[in-house]
Design a protein around this motif. Structure first.
Motif, PDB file in Angstrom:
ATOM      1  N   LEU A 198       0.830  -1.204   0.000  1.00  0.00           N
ATOM      2  CA  LEU A 198       0.000   0.000   0.000  1.00  0.00           C
ATOM      3  C   LEU A 198       0.866   1.255   0.000  1.00  0.00           C
ATOM      4  O   LEU A 198       0.551   2.238  -0.683  1.00  0.00           O
ATOM      5  N   PHE A 199       1.968   1.232   0.777  1.00  0.00           N
ATOM      6  CA  PHE A 199       2.889   2.368   0.768  1.00  0.00           C
ATOM      7  C   PHE A 199       3.511   2.540  -0.619  1.00  0.00           C
ATOM      8  O   PHE A 199       3.581   3.652  -1.157  1.00  0.00           O
ATOM      9  N   THR A 200       3.979   1.422  -1.178  1.00  0.00           N
ATOM     10  CA  THR A 200       4.611   1.488  -2.498  1.00  0.00           C
ATOM     11  C   THR A 200       3.640   2.029  -3.536  1.00  0.00           C
ATOM     12  O   THR A 200       3.997   2.888  -4.354  1.00  0.00           O
ATOM     13  N   ALA A 201       2.419   1.518  -3.506  1.00  0.00           N
ATOM     14  CA  ALA A 201       1.401   2.037  -4.423  1.00  0.00           C
ATOM     15  C   ALA A 201       1.147   3.512  -4.170  1.00  0.00           C
ATOM     16  O   ALA A 201       0.945   4.300  -5.113  1.00  0.00           O
ATOM     17  N   GLY A 202       1.214   3.926  -2.909  1.00  0.00           N
ATOM     18  CA  GLY A 202       0.934   5.312  -2.559  1.00  0.00           C
ATOM     19  C   GLY A 202       1.927   6.294  -3.133  1.00  0.00           C
ATOM     20  O   GLY A 202       1.555   7.438  -3.448  1.00  0.00           O
ATOM     21  N   TYR A 203       3.209   5.902  -3.289  1.00  0.00           N
ATOM     22  CA  TYR A 203       4.164   6.860  -3.844  1.00  0.00           C
ATOM     23  C   TYR A 203       4.511   6.615  -5.310  1.00  0.00           C
ATOM     24  O   TYR A 203       5.131   7.471  -5.942  1.00  0.00           O
ATOM     25  N   LEU A 204       4.089   5.467  -5.885  1.00  0.00           N
ATOM     26  CA  LEU A 204       4.383   5.222  -7.296  1.00  0.00           C
ATOM     27  C   LEU A 204       3.153   5.347  -8.202  1.00  0.00           C
ATOM     28  O   LEU A 204       3.251   5.866  -9.316  1.00  0.00           O
ATOM     29  N   PHE A 205       1.997   4.884  -7.741  1.00  0.00           N
ATOM     30  CA  PHE A 205       0.821   4.931  -8.600  1.00  0.00           C
ATOM     31  C   PHE A 205       0.389   6.349  -8.968  1.00  0.00           C
ATOM     32  O   PHE A 205      -0.116   6.575 -10.084  1.00  0.00           O
ATOM     33  N   PRO A 206       0.545   7.362  -8.069  1.00  0.00           N
ATOM     34  CA  PRO A 206       0.197   8.723  -8.497  1.00  0.00           C
ATOM     35  C   PRO A 206       1.005   9.211  -9.695  1.00  0.00           C
ATOM     36  O   PRO A 206       0.517  10.034 -10.477  1.00  0.00           O
ATOM     37  N   VAL A 207       2.233   8.725  -9.848  1.00  0.00           N
ATOM     38  CA  VAL A 207       3.036   9.099 -11.018  1.00  0.00           C
ATOM     39  C   VAL A 207       2.365   8.572 -12.286  1.00  0.00           C
ATOM     40  O   VAL A 207       2.241   9.285 -13.293  1.00  0.00           O
TER      41      VAL A 207
END
Length: 496
Positions: A424-433
């Motif tokens: 969830l953290f990883t998705a939180g900082y990569l998916f917005p890109v």
């Protein structure tokens, strides 16, 4: 495991050195010089790949380097753990070589000959780290890796690069002093430095001295693997050209640091000794805190490479956590995450560099709509982000699955929850890109300055690494899973 005399481990270290020499000799012929970088990488892969069948058959191809002092035999040995690291480095160097040429040309960079020569030397030392058969050989290449990478970190030569280089050398060489002290204590009390599955120390040093040696190793290796609070050099080193950032995060310095943790836990101190002492729990705590804090810090970074740097700090600690849990499945997960993270993270850095060259943008807030201009680059970024978020069927899901099961096997439910929830953290900082790239409209400034994809020399490698990260989730590509299972079983005494 049966040692077999072989020159292939030595050749893997030597071919990149010869490549560096050839690059310097042909410095007045840029086209030849550039081609030699890729030729050398292909030749190195051709040396490393034939080691796979031998290792799967239980052999350990070994090059003896002679005795340093009585009882200290220096050697290069292609055991399973070293081969995993070397395969990753050899495969990615082929792609990184092409990418570096495209990047340096696109950036009209100066001193390209020096850059390519040290790029090759850096890989040579990485292969030395992978194939070192004993602690002293390991230490030599471990420190040479730091020195060979320094000119790459400071390549731009401006004040910011020089300051980053000083911080880089200061922290990493200080860690090296601690490692050397641990090695000398081990040799003085054990009389042996050769890596041994399950550990070479046994009960020869006593509890107090064993704890001290492990603490010295852990503190020293924490500097190179970017664990908090000795991580500051890694975000600072992002001033380097992007091919260097990709190399640092995927196969060179920080990967050497986490690889070193695996060597010490599995081949020097040993899981049985560590379980008896209980000190590995402190390493698990530091790794867990680093995962949580670095993930939160990554969420706040607008500079794309710095966001990726803090992502690396978090994901490297997953590997250290896997090794510290001491269960066969967790150790296997740590080995697999070295490979999967290397492929996926180099993809993300490759994409960041392509965006810099083609669009001259370095910040997440500037990337609105860029997926329409650079669809291949941003699709690869999206695929790698999906994999690092540990979603199936990517390789990143497989390694995180093993790490989670390993934590449960070790009766560490808190760490299992941390590993499982970290996606969830990883998705939180990569998916917005990815969302910005494909679902937000282009800014007026972007419309006024049209551009397309970067050079194929850059785009093809990033597509290949992204797809390879997917293929690793679908099957035992290159025998990676089989080798990791065998290593974990040999180290921990568990069933493969």
């Amino acid at each position: 495991m049966s040692p077999q005399a072989s020159l292939l481990p030595l050749a893997a270290v030597g071919v990149p050195v010869l490549t560096a020499v050839a690059i310097l000799v042909t410095r007045r012929l840029p086209a030849v010089r550039d081609a030699l970088l890729v030729v050398g990488a292909v030749a190195t892969l051709a040396v490393v790949a034939p080691l796979v069948p031998a290792v799967l058959a239980g052999e350990v191809p070994t090059t003896s380097l002679g005795q340093l002092v009585p009882g200290v035999e220096l050697s290069l040995r292609a055991d399973g753990m070293g081969l995993l690291f070397a395969l990753l480095a050899a495969f990615l160097w082929v792609l990184a070589g092409s990418y570096a040429i495209g990047y340096m040309r696109g950036d009209a960079a100066r001193n390209q000959t020096r850059f390519y020569a040290f790029y090759a030397l850096c890989l040579s030392t990485a292969f030395g780290v992978a194939f070192a058969g004993d602690l002293f050989t390991f230490f030599i290449f471990y420190e040479l890796l730091t020195i060979a990478t320094y000119p790459l970190v400071t390549h731009k030569g401006d004040d910011k690069a020089i300051a980053a280089g000083r911080l880089y050398l200061g922290i990493l060489l200080s860690g090296g002093v601690l490692v050397l002290a641990a090695i000398l204590l081990t040799w003085a009390n054990v009389g042996e430095l050769a890596f041994t599955p399950g550990g070479l120390v046994g009960d020869t040093m006593g509890d107090g001295l064993t704890i001290l040696v492990f603490a010295l190793f852990a503190a020293g290796f924490a500097t190179k693997s970017g664990m908090m609070p000795v991580h500051r050099w890694l975000p600072a080193a992002m001033v380097a050209p992007t091919p260097v950032s990709a190399l640092l995060h995927a196969v060179a310095v920080v990967k050497a640091g986490v690889f070193a943790f695996g060597r010490v836990v599995g081949f020097v101190i040993g899981p049985d000794v560590l379980l008896g002492l209980g000190v590995q729990g402190w390493l698990s705590v530091v790794a867990g805190v680093t995962i949580a804090v670095a993930s939160v810090v990554a969420l706040r970074q607008d500079h794309l490479k710095r966001r990726l740097a803090y992502s690396t700090i978090a994901h490297l600690s997953f590997i250290v956590l896997g090794f510290s849990l001491l269960s066969p499945t967790a150790f296997e997960g740590g080995l697999l995450h070295i490979v999967n993270h290397g492929l996926l993270k180099i993809t993300l850095f490759f994409c960041a560099g392509a965006i810099h060259i083609a669009a001259h943008k370095d910040h997440v807030s500037e990337l609105d709509g860029i997926g329409r201009r650079m669809p291949f680059t941003m699709l690869a970024f999206g695929l790698a982000s999906y994999g690092l978020a540990a979603l199936p069927p990517m390789g990143g899901f497989v390694s995180k699955w093993y790490l989670t099961l390993g934590a449960l096997d070790a009766d560490q439910q808190v760490y299992a929850a941390l590993i499982a929830g970290s996606g969830l953290f990883t998705a939180g900082y990569l998916f917005p890109v990815v969302y910005r790239a494909f679902f937000k409209p282009l800014s007026d400034e972007a419309r006024a300055h049209p551009h397309g994809e970067a050079s194929p020399l850059m785009v093809v490698p990033l597509c290949v690494t992204a797809v390879t990260g997917l293929l690793l989730g679908l099957g035992d590509l290159g025998g990676v899973y089989s080798i990791a299972a065998d290593v974990a079983a040999a180290v921990t005494g568990g069933a493969p």
